[in-house]
Design a protein around this motif. Structure first.
Motif, PDB file in Angstrom:
ATOM      1  N   ASP A  23       0.634  -3.892   9.520  1.00 19.12           N
ATOM      2  CA  ASP A  23       0.973  -5.313   8.426  1.00 19.12           C
ATOM      3  C   ASP A  23       1.451  -6.381   9.868  1.00 19.12           C
ATOM      4  O   ASP A  23       1.410  -7.416   9.383  1.00 19.12           O
ATOM      5  CB  ASP A  23       1.740  -4.592   7.800  1.00 19.12           C
ATOM      6  N   LEU A  26      -1.269  -8.047  10.812  1.00 14.93           N
ATOM      7  CA  LEU A  26      -2.244  -8.712  10.224  1.00 14.93           C
ATOM      8  C   LEU A  26      -1.428 -10.239   9.877  1.00 14.93           C
ATOM      9  O   LEU A  26      -2.060 -11.142   9.441  1.00 14.93           O
ATOM     10  CB  LEU A  26      -2.519  -8.097   8.424  1.00 14.93           C
ATOM     11  N   GLN A  31      -4.691 -16.002  13.561  1.00 15.02           N
ATOM     12  CA  GLN A  31      -5.925 -15.428  12.690  1.00 15.02           C
ATOM     13  C   GLN A  31      -6.841 -14.800  13.596  1.00 15.02           C
ATOM     14  O   GLN A  31      -7.624 -13.764  13.575  1.00 15.02           O
ATOM     15  CB  GLN A  31      -6.020 -15.849  11.244  1.00 15.02           C
ATOM     16  N   GLU A  34      -9.510  -8.968  16.383  1.00  9.42           N
ATOM     17  CA  GLU A  34     -10.483  -8.219  16.061  1.00  9.42           C
ATOM     18  C   GLU A  34      -9.177  -6.843  15.920  1.00  9.42           C
ATOM     19  O   GLU A  34      -8.816  -7.489  17.192  1.00  9.42           O
ATOM     20  CB  GLU A  34     -11.825  -7.664  16.330  1.00  9.42           C
ATOM     21  N   LEU A  53      -6.895  -0.598   3.171  1.00  8.44           N
ATOM     22  CA  LEU A  53      -7.001  -2.137   4.396  1.00  8.44           C
ATOM     23  C   LEU A  53      -8.924  -2.660   4.351  1.00  8.44           C
ATOM     24  O   LEU A  53      -9.298  -3.687   4.537  1.00  8.44           O
ATOM     25  CB  LEU A  53      -6.794  -2.055   5.617  1.00  8.44           C
ATOM     26  N   GLN A  55     -11.612  -3.601   5.117  1.00  6.73           N
ATOM     27  CA  GLN A  55     -13.067  -4.457   6.428  1.00  6.73           C
ATOM     28  C   GLN A  55     -11.943  -5.013   6.948  1.00  6.73           C
ATOM     29  O   GLN A  55     -12.362  -5.258   7.992  1.00  6.73           O
ATOM     30  CB  GLN A  55     -14.011  -4.938   5.824  1.00  6.73           C
ATOM     31  N   THR A  56     -11.005  -5.215   6.344  1.00  2.52           N
ATOM     32  CA  THR A  56      -9.978  -6.143   7.261  1.00  2.52           C
ATOM     33  C   THR A  56      -9.895  -5.200   8.631  1.00  2.52           C
ATOM     34  O   THR A  56      -9.680  -6.239   9.737  1.00  2.52           O
ATOM     35  CB  THR A  56      -8.038  -5.877   6.552  1.00  2.52           C
ATOM     36  N   ILE A  57     -10.186  -3.782   9.395  1.00  4.91           N
ATOM     37  CA  ILE A  57      -9.842  -3.227  10.828  1.00  4.91           C
ATOM     38  C   ILE A  57     -10.958  -2.856  11.581  1.00  4.91           C
ATOM     39  O   ILE A  57     -11.941  -2.079   9.872  1.00  4.91           O
ATOM     40  CB  ILE A  57      -8.693  -2.491  11.136  1.00  4.91           C
TER      41      ILE A  57
END
Length: 299
Positions: A23, A26, A31, A34, A53, A55-57
């Protein structure tokens, strides 16, 4: 679009703390990154806990081999020209990436930099000792006795990391100490004097608390340095001095515990370091690696 920086979080059985570390990434003000999380064979459900999460990581799970292997796997996946590591028990301030990226862009000759940090131990803020105080420039000799670069505060050029083949995966501990010293042979360290990392320590399963005799890994790292032909005479003398000191202290402890053969090995390494003959140093490195494997097998 290629990100500006690849953020790599290795984790092992950090189900409770890992989401907080993620977090904090993120929530970064910049931003253009990756996020790569490498699970080092966790058995506490850490991987399953990441499902929220989506596809965030970018996520990879490997067999349990230690943090060196996990970080190396993360860098192998990295697409950005810069990499930044975050241990899964640490946190970043929201402007960490923004400020450090700006620093690296303003100092194009800087191959590795770090920020300052806040230390939390057992839930309470503590002040690091003077010997841990971070500084910029040529810190190679100062780093021989005290590791002066912090993993979660570091940003470096991906090309540099790969040119040195990354972390030594045979080292179960002090793999960061080993890599930083290899980098510092040829590079000065940059410092962004802002506390942008919270370093949390004191939990019982921390690697430094569960791995005995950390100096045996530092001895290997120092012995490896003597195989480099890029060491100046002054630096080689400093490496030998610290190596001999650590070998004799560690050999004394082994003798007191009745491990005479191992004690003789480290006494021999101390003697060979002072001659600095390449053949003997190579044999010493192989002998230490062999002993470390035997001890790991015993445990």
């Amino acid at each position: 679009m290629t990100p500006d920086v690849s953020v790599i979080i290795p984790t092992y059985n950090r189900r409770a703390m890992l989401p907080e570390a993620i977090d904090s990434v993120l929530a970064q003000s910049n931003q253009s990154f990756e996020l790569i999380v490498v699970d080092d064979g966790s058995t506490d459900g850490s991987a399953e806990n990441l499902a929220r999460l989506g596809q965030t990581i970018r996520f990879e799970r490997i067999d349990h081999c230690g943090p060196a292997s996990a970080r190396n796997r993360g860098v192998a996946m990295a697409r950005a020209p810069l990499i930044a590591f975050l241990d899964s028990d640490d946190l970043w301030a929201p402007t960490k990436l923004e400020r450090q990226l700006a620093f690296m862009r303003a100092n194009l000759d800087c191959a590795i930099s770090q920020t300052n940090e806040i230390w939390i131990r057992n839930g309470r803020r503590v002040n690091p000792g003077l010997r841990h105080r971070k500084r910029a420039g040529d810190i190679f000799i100062d780093s021989l006795r005290t590791c002066l670069i912090s993993m979660s505060a570091t940003m470096m050029r991906t090309e540099l990391f790969r040119s040195l083949t990354g972390f030594d995966e045979s080292m179960l501990a002090a793999e960061d100490y080993d890599l930083w010293l290899r980098i510092l042979i040829g590079h000065e360290a940059g410092l962004l004097d802002e506390s942008l990392v919270t370093r949390r320590a004191g939990h019982p399963d921390q690697l430094s608390a569960t791995t005995p005799a950390l100096d045996r890994f530092r001895i290997l790292a120092l012995t490896k340095l003597l195989a480099y032909d890029r060491l100046s005479p002054a630096r080689r003398t400093a490496v030998v001095e610290v190596l001999v000191e650590k070998c004799r202290v560690y050999a004394g402890g082994l003798t007191r515990r009745g491990r005479i053969d191992q004690a003789r090995l480290y006494e021999s390494v101390a003697e060979q370091a002072q001659t600095c003959r390449a053949t003997e140093i190579g044999c010493a490195i192989n002998s230490i690696r062999s002993t470390l494997r035997e001890v790991a097998y015993e445990h």
